[in-house]
Design an enzyme around this catalytic site. Structure first.
Site, PDB file in Angstrom:
ATOM      1  N   HIS A  25       0.832  -1.203   0.000  1.00  0.00           N
ATOM      2  CA  HIS A  25       0.000   0.000   0.000  1.00  0.00           C
ATOM      3  C   HIS A  25       0.870   1.257   0.000  1.00  0.00           C
ATOM      4  O   HIS A  25       1.645   1.489   0.938  1.00  0.00           O
ATOM      5  CB  HIS A  25      -0.887  -0.037   1.246  1.00  0.00           C
ATOM      6  CG  HIS A  25      -1.847   1.082   1.375  1.00  0.00           C
ATOM      7  ND1 HIS A  25      -1.795   1.997   2.404  1.00  0.00           N
ATOM      8  CD2 HIS A  25      -2.908   1.448   0.602  1.00  0.00           C
ATOM      9  CE1 HIS A  25      -2.777   2.862   2.274  1.00  0.00           C
ATOM     10  NE2 HIS A  25      -3.461   2.555   1.186  1.00  0.00           N
ATOM     11  N   ARG A  26       0.768   2.048  -1.081  1.00  0.00           N
ATOM     12  CA  ARG A  26       1.646   3.219  -1.287  1.00  0.00           C
ATOM     13  C   ARG A  26       3.113   2.800  -1.234  1.00  0.00           C
ATOM     14  O   ARG A  26       3.980   3.538  -0.769  1.00  0.00           O
ATOM     15  CB  ARG A  26       1.357   4.324  -0.273  1.00  0.00           C
ATOM     16  CG  ARG A  26      -0.114   4.728  -0.202  1.00  0.00           C
ATOM     17  CD  ARG A  26      -0.359   5.819   0.823  1.00  0.00           C
ATOM     18  NE  ARG A  26      -1.760   5.850   1.220  1.00  0.00           N
ATOM     19  CZ  ARG A  26      -2.255   6.561   2.218  1.00  0.00           C
ATOM     20  NH1 ARG A  26      -1.443   7.345   2.923  1.00  0.00           N
ATOM     21  NH2 ARG A  26      -3.546   6.526   2.527  1.00  0.00           N
ATOM     22  N   GLU A  86       0.496  -0.637  -4.692  1.00  0.00           N
ATOM     23  CA  GLU A  86      -0.650   0.261  -4.832  1.00  0.00           C
ATOM     24  C   GLU A  86      -0.118   1.674  -4.778  1.00  0.00           C
ATOM     25  O   GLU A  86       0.793   1.972  -4.009  1.00  0.00           O
ATOM     26  CB  GLU A  86      -1.642   0.021  -3.687  1.00  0.00           C
ATOM     27  CG  GLU A  86      -2.945   0.811  -3.796  1.00  0.00           C
ATOM     28  CD  GLU A  86      -2.913   2.160  -3.079  1.00  0.00           C
ATOM     29  OE1 GLU A  86      -3.899   2.908  -3.182  1.00  0.00           O
ATOM     30  OE2 GLU A  86      -1.888   2.463  -2.402  1.00  0.00           O
ATOM     31  N   ASP A 102      -1.212   6.129  -5.743  1.00  0.00           N
ATOM     32  CA  ASP A 102      -2.271   7.125  -5.952  1.00  0.00           C
ATOM     33  C   ASP A 102      -1.821   8.131  -6.997  1.00  0.00           C
ATOM     34  O   ASP A 102      -0.654   8.533  -7.007  1.00  0.00           O
ATOM     35  CB  ASP A 102      -2.565   7.856  -4.636  1.00  0.00           C
ATOM     36  CG  ASP A 102      -2.844   6.896  -3.498  1.00  0.00           C
ATOM     37  OD1 ASP A 102      -3.989   6.424  -3.403  1.00  0.00           O
ATOM     38  OD2 ASP A 102      -1.918   6.608  -2.717  1.00  0.00           O
ATOM     39  N   HIS A 162      -0.691  10.764  -2.515  1.00  0.00           N
ATOM     40  CA  HIS A 162      -2.001  10.420  -1.962  1.00  0.00           C
ATOM     41  C   HIS A 162      -2.876  11.634  -1.691  1.00  0.00           C
ATOM     42  O   HIS A 162      -4.026  11.696  -2.107  1.00  0.00           O
ATOM     43  CB  HIS A 162      -1.833   9.613  -0.671  1.00  0.00           C
ATOM     44  CG  HIS A 162      -3.141   9.271  -0.016  1.00  0.00           C
ATOM     45  ND1 HIS A 162      -3.759  10.107   0.900  1.00  0.00           N
ATOM     46  CD2 HIS A 162      -3.969   8.211  -0.169  1.00  0.00           C
ATOM     47  CE1 HIS A 162      -4.894   9.560   1.287  1.00  0.00           C
ATOM     48  NE2 HIS A 162      -5.045   8.411   0.653  1.00  0.00           N
ATOM     49  N   GLU A 175      -4.780   3.938  -7.903  1.00  0.00           N
ATOM     50  CA  GLU A 175      -5.970   4.595  -7.367  1.00  0.00           C
ATOM     51  C   GLU A 175      -6.048   6.012  -7.913  1.00  0.00           C
ATOM     52  O   GLU A 175      -5.119   6.810  -7.733  1.00  0.00           O
ATOM     53  CB  GLU A 175      -5.951   4.624  -5.839  1.00  0.00           C
ATOM     54  CG  GLU A 175      -7.209   5.292  -5.277  1.00  0.00           C
ATOM     55  CD  GLU A 175      -7.251   5.350  -3.758  1.00  0.00           C
ATOM     56  OE1 GLU A 175      -8.020   6.178  -3.231  1.00  0.00           O
ATOM     57  OE2 GLU A 175      -6.525   4.570  -3.113  1.00  0.00           O
ATOM     58  N   LYS A 185      -7.210   9.553  -7.581  1.00  0.00           N
ATOM     59  CA  LYS A 185      -7.617  10.412  -6.471  1.00  0.00           C
ATOM     60  C   LYS A 185      -8.396  11.614  -7.016  1.00  0.00           C
ATOM     61  O   LYS A 185      -7.879  12.726  -7.102  1.00  0.00           O
ATOM     62  CB  LYS A 185      -6.394  10.874  -5.691  1.00  0.00           C
ATOM     63  CG  LYS A 185      -5.613   9.752  -5.049  1.00  0.00           C
ATOM     64  CD  LYS A 185      -6.380   9.038  -3.969  1.00  0.00           C
ATOM     65  CE  LYS A 185      -6.598   9.947  -2.780  1.00  0.00           C
ATOM     66  NZ  LYS A 185      -7.245   9.225  -1.655  1.00  0.00           N
ATOM     67  N   ASP A 221       0.611  -1.818   4.526  1.00  0.00           N
ATOM     68  CA  ASP A 221       1.774  -0.931   4.599  1.00  0.00           C
ATOM     69  C   ASP A 221       3.052  -1.709   4.916  1.00  0.00           C
ATOM     70  O   ASP A 221       4.151  -1.155   4.842  1.00  0.00           O
ATOM     71  CB  ASP A 221       1.569   0.123   5.691  1.00  0.00           C
ATOM     72  CG  ASP A 221       0.443   1.092   5.365  1.00  0.00           C
ATOM     73  OD1 ASP A 221       0.171   1.325   4.175  1.00  0.00           O
ATOM     74  OD2 ASP A 221      -0.168   1.628   6.319  1.00  0.00           O
TER      75      ASP A 221
END
Length: 242
Positions: free
Chosen positions: A7-8, A34, A36, A49, A109, A111, A229
């Site tokens: 995640h990120r 992942e 953003d 993000h 993702e 945003k 994370d």
């Protein structure tokens, strides 16, 4: 098999949404990353993000109000006490060029719930296609209108619906949206929900799973993936789950 998406990037141990975090995810053995995406003032897709740069960098202001060349001067590792040196906010193309020769999947993702970025969908799709990553990419967003548009523009790329609260009649909705997956907040996922999704061919990838107990529950439910994370730890938790 449940995939592990960083995640990120490995955001628990590295500056989020930076090349350092993505490189750590690869080293940790994650199945995917992942990230953003938002647009700068001059329309460049960048990986960050928040709608502003304040929390994650040493800069200030809205991404939409900053030119790309100015944005690149900010240090996205500034809050990490010099442990990772200066890390610029990456351009989406930089990340996908790095990712293409690896085995990693990528969840992008969009945003665009707070800021209605003009042509964000078209620009992101163009970069994915440039690197031939259509079969390794998932688009997701809390903006479901955006996901519907992505599906229309690029039917070969999977879309997934992000949400925090349980959906009423989710399978009818998913079918109407022509989505391939759902990305729910992990607390809304039950064993019955995961099993029902499997029967219907809908991928379930809960976020953000950072504790071993939660991870083991998701593995037991046989969800398609988790977002975490801590990809290195998540891999260890997975190996210890019967």
């Amino acid at each position: 098999m449940t995939y592990i998406f960083a995640h990120r990037g490995a955001a628990g141990t590295h500056p989020e949404n930076t090349m350092a975090a993505f490189e750590e995810a690869l080293k940790a053995g994650a199945d995917g990353i992942e990230l953003d995406v938002q647009l700068t003032k001059d329309g460049e897709p960048v990986v960050i993000h928040d709608e502003t740069v304040d929390r994650t960098t040493d800069g200030s202001g809205w991404v939409k109000d900053i030119l790309y060349r100015e944005l690149r001067k900010f240090n996205a590792a500034a809050k990490w006490d010099g442990r990772y040196g200066p890390c610029p906010i990456p351009h989406l193309e930089e990340v996908l060029a790095w990712l293409a020769p690896t085995r990693l999947l990528v969840n992008i993702e969009l945003k665009n719930s707070l800021v209605a970025y003009e042509r964000l969908e078209q620009k992101v799709i163009a970069v994915v296609r440039r690197y031939g990553l259509e079969n390794r990419t998932i688009f997701s967003s809390f903006n479901h209108n955006s996901m519907r548009l992505c599906r229309q523009l690029a039917p070969e790329i999977e879309t997934a619906l992000l949400y925090m609260e349980p959906l009423y009649d989710p399978w009818t909705y998913v079918q109407a949206m022509n989505a391939g997956g759902v990305h729910p907040y992990h607390r809304t996922v039950t064993a019955d929900f995961a099993a029902d999704a499997r029967r219907r061919g809908v991928a379930v990838r809960p976020f953000t799973v950072n504790k071993p107990k939660t991870a083991k529950t998701m593995f037991a439910y046989k969800v398609d993936a988790i977002f975490t994370d801590y990809p290195r730890q998540a891999k260890e938790w997975k190996e210890k789950t019967p």
